[in-house]
Design a protein around this motif. Structure first.
Motif, PDB file in Angstrom:
ATOM      1  N   ILE B 622       0.494  19.225  63.305  1.00  0.00           N
ATOM      2  CA  ILE B 622       1.245  18.022  63.681  1.00  0.00           C
ATOM      3  C   ILE B 622       0.917  16.855  62.754  1.00  0.00           C
ATOM      4  CG2 ILE B 622       1.547  16.302  65.496  1.00  0.00           C
ATOM      5  CD1 ILE B 622       0.863  18.624  67.479  1.00  0.00           C
ATOM      6  N   THR B 623      -0.385  16.628  62.552  1.00  0.00           N
ATOM      7  CA  THR B 623      -0.761  15.432  61.795  1.00  0.00           C
ATOM      8  C   THR B 623      -0.361  15.549  60.323  1.00  0.00           C
ATOM      9  OG1 THR B 623      -2.967  16.392  61.607  1.00  0.00           O
ATOM     10  CG2 THR B 623      -2.648  14.719  63.288  1.00  0.00           C
ATOM     11  N   LEU B 624      -0.491  16.740  59.759  1.00  0.00           N
ATOM     12  CA  LEU B 624      -0.089  16.892  58.360  1.00  0.00           C
ATOM     13  C   LEU B 624       1.413  16.676  58.219  1.00  0.00           C
ATOM     14  CD1 LEU B 624      -2.288  19.890  57.233  1.00  0.00           C
ATOM     15  CD2 LEU B 624      -2.185  17.659  56.130  1.00  0.00           C
ATOM     16  N   PHE B 625       2.152  17.184  59.184  1.00  0.00           N
ATOM     17  CA  PHE B 625       3.597  16.996  59.161  1.00  0.00           C
ATOM     18  C   PHE B 625       3.944  15.505  59.194  1.00  0.00           C
ATOM     19  CE2 PHE B 625       7.622  16.718  61.592  1.00  0.00           C
ATOM     20  CZ  PHE B 625       8.445  17.362  60.686  1.00  0.00           C
ATOM     21  N   GLN B 626       3.297  14.788  60.101  1.00  0.00           N
ATOM     22  CA  GLN B 626       3.561  13.355  60.207  1.00  0.00           C
ATOM     23  C   GLN B 626       3.110  12.609  58.957  1.00  0.00           C
ATOM     24  OE1 GLN B 626       5.416  12.215  62.275  1.00  0.00           O
ATOM     25  NE2 GLN B 626       5.335  13.443  64.146  1.00  0.00           N
ATOM     26  N   PHE B 627       1.996  13.039  58.430  1.00  0.00           N
ATOM     27  CA  PHE B 627       1.486  12.441  57.190  1.00  0.00           C
ATOM     28  C   PHE B 627       2.532  12.600  56.090  1.00  0.00           C
ATOM     29  CE2 PHE B 627      -0.912  12.500  53.230  1.00  0.00           C
ATOM     30  CZ  PHE B 627      -1.877  11.535  53.412  1.00  0.00           C
ATOM     31  N   GLY B 628       3.117  13.799  56.026  1.00  0.00           N
ATOM     32  CA  GLY B 628       4.107  14.059  54.989  1.00  0.00           C
ATOM     33  C   GLY B 628       5.381  13.243  55.180  1.00  0.00           C
ATOM     34  N   ARG B 629       5.710  12.961  56.437  1.00  0.00           N
ATOM     35  CA  ARG B 629       6.955  12.246  56.710  1.00  0.00           C
ATOM     36  C   ARG B 629       6.822  10.736  56.602  1.00  0.00           C
ATOM     37  NH1 ARG B 629      10.499  13.252  61.528  1.00  0.00           N
ATOM     38  NH2 ARG B 629       9.000  11.833  62.425  1.00  0.00           N
ATOM     39  N   GLU B 630       5.596  10.277  56.804  1.00  0.00           N
ATOM     40  CA  GLU B 630       5.396   8.835  56.889  1.00  0.00           C
ATOM     41  C   GLU B 630       5.813   8.144  55.585  1.00  0.00           C
ATOM     42  OE1 GLU B 630       1.834   6.279  58.710  1.00  0.00           O
ATOM     43  OE2 GLU B 630       1.268   7.455  56.985  1.00  0.00           O
ATOM     44  N   LEU B 777      -0.611  28.395  51.928  1.00  0.00           N
ATOM     45  CA  LEU B 777      -0.503  26.936  51.923  1.00  0.00           C
ATOM     46  C   LEU B 777       0.743  26.503  51.164  1.00  0.00           C
ATOM     47  CD1 LEU B 777      -4.221  25.868  51.399  1.00  0.00           C
ATOM     48  CD2 LEU B 777      -2.877  25.882  53.495  1.00  0.00           C
ATOM     49  N   GLY B 778       1.011  27.194  50.058  1.00  0.00           N
ATOM     50  CA  GLY B 778       2.214  26.885  49.287  1.00  0.00           C
ATOM     51  C   GLY B 778       3.469  27.093  50.107  1.00  0.00           C
ATOM     52  N   VAL B 779       3.503  28.189  50.867  1.00  0.00           N
ATOM     53  CA  VAL B 779       4.671  28.468  51.699  1.00  0.00           C
ATOM     54  C   VAL B 779       4.871  27.343  52.710  1.00  0.00           C
ATOM     55  CG1 VAL B 779       5.545  29.971  53.516  1.00  0.00           C
ATOM     56  CG2 VAL B 779       4.608  30.961  51.433  1.00  0.00           C
ATOM     57  N   LEU B 780       3.770  26.886  53.314  1.00  0.00           N
ATOM     58  CA  LEU B 780       3.908  25.805  54.300  1.00  0.00           C
ATOM     59  C   LEU B 780       4.504  24.553  53.660  1.00  0.00           C
ATOM     60  CD1 LEU B 780       0.607  26.254  56.335  1.00  0.00           C
ATOM     61  CD2 LEU B 780       2.929  26.947  56.946  1.00  0.00           C
ATOM     62  N   VAL B 781       4.004  24.218  52.471  1.00  0.00           N
ATOM     63  CA  VAL B 781       4.554  23.042  51.793  1.00  0.00           C
ATOM     64  C   VAL B 781       6.031  23.263  51.474  1.00  0.00           C
ATOM     65  CG1 VAL B 781       4.415  21.618  49.733  1.00  0.00           C
ATOM     66  CG2 VAL B 781       2.323  22.394  50.833  1.00  0.00           C
ATOM     67  N   ALA B 782       6.363  24.463  50.999  1.00  0.00           N
ATOM     68  CA  ALA B 782       7.754  24.749  50.636  1.00  0.00           C
ATOM     69  C   ALA B 782       8.655  24.629  51.867  1.00  0.00           C
ATOM     70  CB  ALA B 782       7.863  26.135  50.020  1.00  0.00           C
ATOM     71  N   LEU B 783       8.174  25.132  53.005  1.00  0.00           N
ATOM     72  CA  LEU B 783       8.986  25.030  54.222  1.00  0.00           C
ATOM     73  C   LEU B 783       9.216  23.578  54.599  1.00  0.00           C
ATOM     74  CD1 LEU B 783       7.553  27.946  56.395  1.00  0.00           C
ATOM     75  CD2 LEU B 783       9.803  27.789  55.316  1.00  0.00           C
ATOM     76  N   PHE B 784       8.158  22.788  54.459  1.00  0.00           N
ATOM     77  CA  PHE B 784       8.294  21.360  54.746  1.00  0.00           C
ATOM     78  C   PHE B 784       9.344  20.733  53.828  1.00  0.00           C
ATOM     79  CE2 PHE B 784       7.087  16.962  53.765  1.00  0.00           C
ATOM     80  CZ  PHE B 784       7.148  16.415  55.037  1.00  0.00           C
ATOM     81  N   MET B 785       9.315  21.117  52.569  1.00  0.00           N
ATOM     82  CA  MET B 785      10.269  20.542  51.619  1.00  0.00           C
ATOM     83  C   MET B 785      11.695  20.966  51.962  1.00  0.00           C
ATOM     84  SD  MET B 785       8.031  20.828  48.129  1.00  0.00           S
ATOM     85  CE  MET B 785       9.219  20.004  47.089  1.00  0.00           C
ATOM     86  N   ILE B 786      11.842  22.224  52.375  1.00  0.00           N
ATOM     87  CA  ILE B 786      13.183  22.683  52.762  1.00  0.00           C
ATOM     88  C   ILE B 786      13.690  21.864  53.943  1.00  0.00           C
ATOM     89  CG2 ILE B 786      14.421  24.634  53.786  1.00  0.00           C
ATOM     90  CD1 ILE B 786      12.747  26.458  52.023  1.00  0.00           C
ATOM     91  N   TYR B 787      12.789  21.628  54.889  1.00  0.00           N
ATOM     92  CA  TYR B 787      13.148  20.799  56.042  1.00  0.00           C
ATOM     93  C   TYR B 787      13.617  19.413  55.584  1.00  0.00           C
ATOM     94  CZ  TYR B 787      12.038  17.299  59.589  1.00  0.00           C
ATOM     95  OH  TYR B 787      12.074  16.211  60.408  1.00  0.00           O
ATOM     96  N   ARG B 788      12.916  18.861  54.613  1.00  0.00           N
ATOM     97  CA  ARG B 788      13.268  17.522  54.129  1.00  0.00           C
ATOM     98  C   ARG B 788      14.605  17.545  53.385  1.00  0.00           C
ATOM     99  NH1 ARG B 788      10.765  13.123  55.998  1.00  0.00           N
ATOM    100  NH2 ARG B 788      10.162  12.130  54.043  1.00  0.00           N
ATOM    101  N   ILE B 789      14.858  18.618  52.658  1.00  0.00           N
ATOM    102  CA  ILE B 789      16.131  18.687  51.929  1.00  0.00           C
ATOM    103  C   ILE B 789      17.272  18.732  52.935  1.00  0.00           C
ATOM    104  CG2 ILE B 789      17.528  20.028  50.314  1.00  0.00           C
ATOM    105  CD1 ILE B 789      14.848  21.173  49.250  1.00  0.00           C
TER     106      ILE B 789
END
Ligand code: HEM
Ligand code: CU
Lengths: 86, 826
Positions: B622-630, B777-789
């Protein structure tokens, strides 16, 4: 930054080099030759990826020096430690 | 998030990302750990009152006190307090508004604090670590030392150290980016203040040295949690640890000493009213020491089985490293001789530090001689030597506390009390450590010694209490100043010259009114506001870009709660990990090929720990996700000196620096493989790879590197679906890679070849597993980026994050380029 064509060419090259390593070991090359050849192939691959995919050749030279320093540290540790038990 | 609550509110300290706040947090936390480490020392000094011990500590408690004392002082006190000074002062000294990555800075602090809390908790989970601060193998694993049973407490201590090292790594990346890229206009490297210089070299050393320690600690943790055998074999393990640890450990002694040295240079200049004699040469000497520090580590291994040639070589390099130090010492002495000394408290402490350092340095040269070390190793001579050097460093750090106290608090302290503090400190120090030279025949970390040494040990114990008292005086002096001290002027020291003294005490949140600049050769504050330009704004386009940047800078953020949240998540996760061993041991016992002769893994499983692991992962998610979105705007510097790293953005540079340290982490892990294999005999290595799986995965990973590059091209072309497709393909390829891995591992385990089966298999699973972890870890970041796109059309306007992700991903690919031949072909 390079264009799609360059990237594709490098990709094909990388696949070929990877196959090369496999060939060295699966077909009757002397063990030492295989190791030597593989090292050359691996270094080439790494330089290609770092240089073109990570665009090191376009970044300030100092970045390359920094990475080279890190690699040097590893060699220093491994070679000196390896030598110490000979 | 942007508004920062006032200093009196607790919330302020949980959310702050401001470098001065974080600096204060670091300093106070470090002082707390000083007290804790000091309490440990007093405990075992009392035990040492008579040969065989007074009996206030059980033998294994004595070992715990000694070990935790060393770990706390070296790791949780010395470096962090220096880090605190650096946080507060380096941005001020170079004319920056904050560090390059303020939220990461808060994150390093929280990792540090929580690592310390985890370490404290280790006392209460069975027992804490008792094998000495050097964590020598095989003492660091339970196999041969039942007292080292893999209790949660023992594991927690090691994991705490691992978390601490992560904090250091993040901090180093941050400071390297800051010092290299945020220096005020006109502030070339040569002109940087000496403290900043010493800290720059410190963080460079940290970057490489701590990465080696991180690798060593990862391997050790995996041994303890998952029963691999890196440090449990009867051949090679102890040498492997010694090499990894001391490759870190020797640079570490300069890492703790350099900031102290920097403070000595600053205070000597200020209180002699004179520029450091041979300043340029001193800087060159420091650079030399930083480089040479990586070339002497085997002088800690003179009594191991390494060959005589290499011992001789390392004796030579050790003598070599003392030469630049001589230059620095002479420079300090000449500065003092040529200047007019004002004996203020900070100067007294600095001078004391110099005297103590000279003694410590000379006795170190004794130890650097192979023949003498045969006699001295493992005795109190070593203990005395390194306390003279390290605690000399502490002495200078206390000087720093007094020197910058008025700046940080805005209050003056009492010189009379300060001088009393110094007198008691200096007497206590020498009473404590000098007798150790005389009692040198006492073996270290043991409370049995010859009757004739008793008097020295008793003097030392009394000295320990005197030294402890001096710290009480220090705290009293500061408390008194805090409550009722007179207000401090901007610059209470007549001859101080660095920029922090040119602004109010304490400095305002954003440090400067105008933009600091040294372009004219001296510090000036330039007014860059649009109003001051020649009317360009009024007439339209010309200056709008600049103006809007200025506008953003005015609204720079200073608060985020997510670093704290991530810290909590990591803490809970690591605490959970500490109790994992019994579960793994039970699992191992139930397999077809249970480990043979496993000793010291008898602790009972406790379900609380797996629950904590899951909870920690959830919090982190949760916190990493929020950190990334902030949305967080760090203060920007449009005009700055950046040699030699101009022409590349802050974030990209930061990622490269991080990758440099990761090169060492992986390099050390791969090095461990090569070393163990060499030790065993290269061809005697018994490991049977599934070559085809390796080859297929090589193709898969290469292809994923290609799709990541395509993603970048698509982002540049603002092609959203192309970008999505390429990122999606990357994730799928990564999952395919993991699938093949899973197949491979299951095959191996089906043959009974678990990771505890042999050292060969341990190394295979751990090295490829570490790589697989990077993939995940790379996959998690990539998924986050896909979400952002998908959600906000990210990266079409600004494609840099895609490139940053690529840097990481290609690095993971490069590692595989090496792992494939090493584990599947050779
Ligand atoms: C002036 C140059 C120095 C030389 C030539 C030197 C040499 C040595 C040698 C040879 C040893 C190994 C002794 C043994 O274990 O048998 C040693 C131990 C040690 N030195 Fe130094 N040293 C120097 C400066 C420093 C400094 C500046 C520090 C810290 C600020 C330091 C901290 C230590 C520590 C902590 C140990 C003990 C490690 C352990 O726990 O085993 N030394 N030194
Ligand atoms: Cu050393």
């Amino acid at each position: 930054m390079a264009n799609l064509r360059t990237y594709t060419l490098i990709y094909i090259l990388l696949v070929a080099l990877a196959t090369g390593k496999f060939v060295f070991f699966e077909f009757n090359f002397a063990y030492a030759t295989a190791i030597g050849g593989t090292i050359v192939l691996a270094v080439t691959k790494i330089l290609l990826i770092a240089g073109y995919y990570q665009h090191l050749i376009e970044e300030p030279r100092a970045i390359s020096y920094m990475m080279a320093t890190a690699v040097f540290m590893v060699f220093l540790l491994v070679i000196a430690a390896g030598y110490s038990i000979q | 998030m942007s508004d920062l609550p006032p200093m009196t509110s607790v919330k302020r300290w949980l959310v702050t990302t401001n470098h001065k706040d974080v600096g204060i947090l670091y300093i106070t936390t470090a002082l707390f750990f000083l007290l804790l480490g000091g309490a440990m020392a007093l405990l075992f000094r009392v035990q040492l009152w008579e040969p065989g011990g007074l009996g206030i500590l059980e033998p294994v408690q004595f070992n715990q006190a000694v070990s935790t004392h060393g770990l706390l002082m070296v790791f949780w006190f010395l470096s962090p307090i220096a880090s605190g000074f650096a946080n507060y002062l380096v941005p001020l000294q170079i004319g920056a508004k904050d560090l390059a990555f303020p939220r990461l800075n808060a994150l390093s602090y929280w990792f540090y604090l929580f690592s310390g809390i985890l370490f404290v908790l280790s006392f209460f989970q069975g027992q804490t670590y008792a094998g000495g601060w050097t964590l020598y193998a095989p003492l660091n694993v339970p196999m041969y030392t039942p007292a080292m049973d893999a209790t949660a407490g023992n594991n927690a201590a090691i994991l705490a150290l691992t978390l601490f090292v992560m904090s250091i790594t993040i901090g180093s990346v941050n400071f390297l980016t800051t010092i290299h890229r945020s220096r005020a206009e006109g502030l070339g490297l040569w002109n940087m203040p000496m403290f900043t210089w010493s800290w720059l070299l410190t963080v460079w050393m940290m970057l490489f040295a701590f990465a080696a320690l991180l690798a060593a600690l990862l391997l050790l943790s995996i041994d303890r949690l998952f029963l691999t055998e890196y440090f449990m074999t009867d051949q090679g393990s102890s040498l492997l640890w010694a090499h990894l640890f001391w490759f870190f450990g020797h640079p570490e002694v300069y890492i703790v000493f350099f900031p102290a040295l920097g403070i000595m240079f600053e205070t000597f200049q200020t209180f002699t009213g004179r520029r450091l004699v041979g300043r340029k040469w001193v800087i060159i000497a420091m650079v030399l020491v930083a480089v040479q520090s990586f070339l002497v580590w085997m002088h800690h291994m003179f009594l191991t089985t390494i060959n005589l040639e290499i011992k001789t070589l390392y004796m030579a390099t050790t003598i070599g490293i003392s030469l630049p130090f001589d230059l620095m010492v002479f420079s300090l002495i000449y500065t003092m001789v040529k200047g007019r000394v004002r004996f203020t408290t900070p100067f007294l402490f600095s001078l004391g530090a110099l005297v103590l350092f000279i003694l410590g340095g000379i006795t170190g040269v004794f130890l650097g001689a192979v023949v003498l070390d045969y006699e001295f190793r493992g005795t109190y001579w070593v203990v005395a030597h390194f306390h003279y050097v390290m605690v000399s460093g502490v002495t200078a750090l206390v000087a720093g506390l007094y020197y910058w106290w008025p700046k940080i608090t805005g209050k003056m302290y009492s010189e009379a009390l300060g001088k009393l503090n110094f007198a008691v400190y200096f007497i206590g120090f020498n009473m404590l450590y000098f007798p150790m030279f005389l009692a040198w025949e006492t073996p270290r970390r043991v409370f049995h010694y010859g009757e004739s040494a008793q008097i020295y040990h008793q003097i030392a114990t009394v000295g320990a209490f005197v030294l402890g008292l001096s710290f009480l005086i220090m705290f009293f002096t500061f408390a008194k100043s805090w409550i009722s001290g007179p207000k401090a002027p901007d610059n209470p020291w007549e001859y101080s010259r660095t920029a922090e003294w040119a602004i109010p005490s304490p400095p305002p949140l954003e440090n400067w009114d105008g933009r600091p600049s040294y372009a004219s050769g001296r510090l000036e504050f330039v007014d860059d506001s649009p109003a001051a330009t020649d009317g360009g704004v009024a007439h339209g386009q010309g200056n709008t870009a600049e103006a809007s940047v200025e506008h953003e800078a005015e609204h720079a953020d200073h608060a985020s709660i997510w670093p704290f949240g991530i810290g909590v998540g990591m803490f809970v996760f690591f605490l959970g990990l500490s109790g994992l061993t019994p579960f793994v041991a039970n699992f191992a016992e139930g397999t077809a090929e249970p480990p043979e002769g496993l000793v010291g893994f008898e602790t009972q499983p406790d379900i609380m720990y797996p629950v904590l692991i899951a909870l920690g992962m959830a919090i982190m998610g949760i916190t990493l996700f929020q950190f990334g979105r902030e949305k967080f705007d760090a203060p920007v510097m449009n005009i700055a000196e950046r040699w030699p790293f101009g022409g590349i953005g802050n974030t990209k540079f930061g990622i490269w620096v991080f990758l440099a340290s990761d090169v060492i982490v992986f390099g050390a892990a791969i090095g461990a493989y090569i070393f163990m294999r060499l030790h065993m005999g290269w061809m005697d290595w018994e490991f049977d790879p599934i070559t085809m799986a390796g080859l297929v995965n090589t193709y898969i990973l290469l292809t994923s590197s290609f799709t990541v590059i395509i993603a970048l091209v698509m982002a540049e072309r603002k092609n959203k679906s192309g970008l999505l497709g390429a990122m999606g393909a990357t994730v799928l390829l990564a999952l395919a890679f993991m699938g093949v891995k899973a197949f491979e591992y299951t095959q191996k385990m089906g043959d009974g070849h678990y990771w505890w089966y042999s050292i060969e298999y341990s190394i295979y699973y751990v090295t490829t597993g570490l790589h697989a972890l990077h993939v995940i870890l790379g996959v998690l970041v990539a998924l986050f980026m896909i979400y952002r796109i998908i959600s906000i059309d990210a990266y079409l306007e600004d494609h840099r994050p895609v490139e940053f992700f690529g840097l990481y991903w290609h690095f993971v690919d490069i590692v595989w380029v090496l792992l494939f031949p090493l584990f599947y072909l050779m």
